[in-house]
Design a protein around this motif. Structure first.
Motif, PDB file in Angstrom:
ATOM      1  N   ASP A  99       0.846  -1.186   0.000  1.00  0.00           N
ATOM      2  CA  ASP A  99       0.000   0.000   0.000  1.00  0.00           C
ATOM      3  C   ASP A  99       0.886   1.243   0.000  1.00  0.00           C
ATOM      4  O   ASP A  99       1.859   1.325   0.753  1.00  0.00           O
ATOM      5  CB  ASP A  99      -0.915  -0.016   1.223  1.00  0.00           C
ATOM      6  N   TRP A 122       1.784   3.021   3.385  1.00  0.00           N
ATOM      7  CA  TRP A 122       2.855   2.460   4.208  1.00  0.00           C
ATOM      8  C   TRP A 122       4.233   2.787   3.642  1.00  0.00           C
ATOM      9  O   TRP A 122       5.191   2.998   4.388  1.00  0.00           O
ATOM     10  CB  TRP A 122       2.676   0.957   4.384  1.00  0.00           C
ATOM     11  N   GLY A 171       6.982   4.951   5.681  1.00  0.00           N
ATOM     12  CA  GLY A 171       8.345   4.445   5.818  1.00  0.00           C
ATOM     13  C   GLY A 171       9.384   5.437   5.325  1.00  0.00           C
ATOM     14  O   GLY A 171      10.435   5.613   5.949  1.00  0.00           O
TER      15      GLY A 171
END
Length: 130
Positions: A30, A33, A37
């Motif tokens: 996704d 995410w 990150g």
């Protein structure tokens, strides 16, 4: 011709340069995410992740329009190509396994249909005439 297995910047789903959206498209994760990150990596590892992000955005090619069209038409096709990028050998084994399974089921159907089972033949004839 555009390679489906290559990495491209995803300009349609981009927030800044399309790097995170491109990574998400390439890996199948996704995009939210991936962005989280990258932000965390930038906060804790400043300035290296930011420099890498800018270099990737500068070097990578934008995703060709033809690849957008095929993904919108068939999400299953998109998922297949993401798996292929991640593990090409495993994808080939999965395709071979699927074809072997289809072939096995067709052989079973053929055996049932061409067998000398008179009861089955009678039931098929009854179904045809009703």
């Amino acid at each position: 011709m555009a390679r489906r297995t290559g990495f491209y910047l995803d300009k349609r789903n981009a927030r800044f340069m399309g790097v995170c959206a491109g990574i998400a498209d390439y890996t199948g994760f996704d995009v939210l995410w991936i962005r989280v990150g990258v932000v965390l990596a930038t906060i804790f590892g400043f300035p290296f992740p930011l420099i890498a992000y800018l270099v990737i955005g500068w070097i990578a090619d934008p995703k060709p329009a033809s690849l957008y069209v095929s993904e919108e038409a068939d999400p299953e096709d998109r998922q297949f190509w993401q798996k292929t990028r991640a593990a090409p050998g495993r994808s080939i084994r999965e395709v071979r396994s699927t074809f072997r399974d289809i072939d096995r089921r067709l052989r079973e159907i053929e055996v049932q249909y061409t067998s000398s089972n008179h009861r089955l033949a009678r039931e098929i004839d009854e179904l045809r005439h009703s």
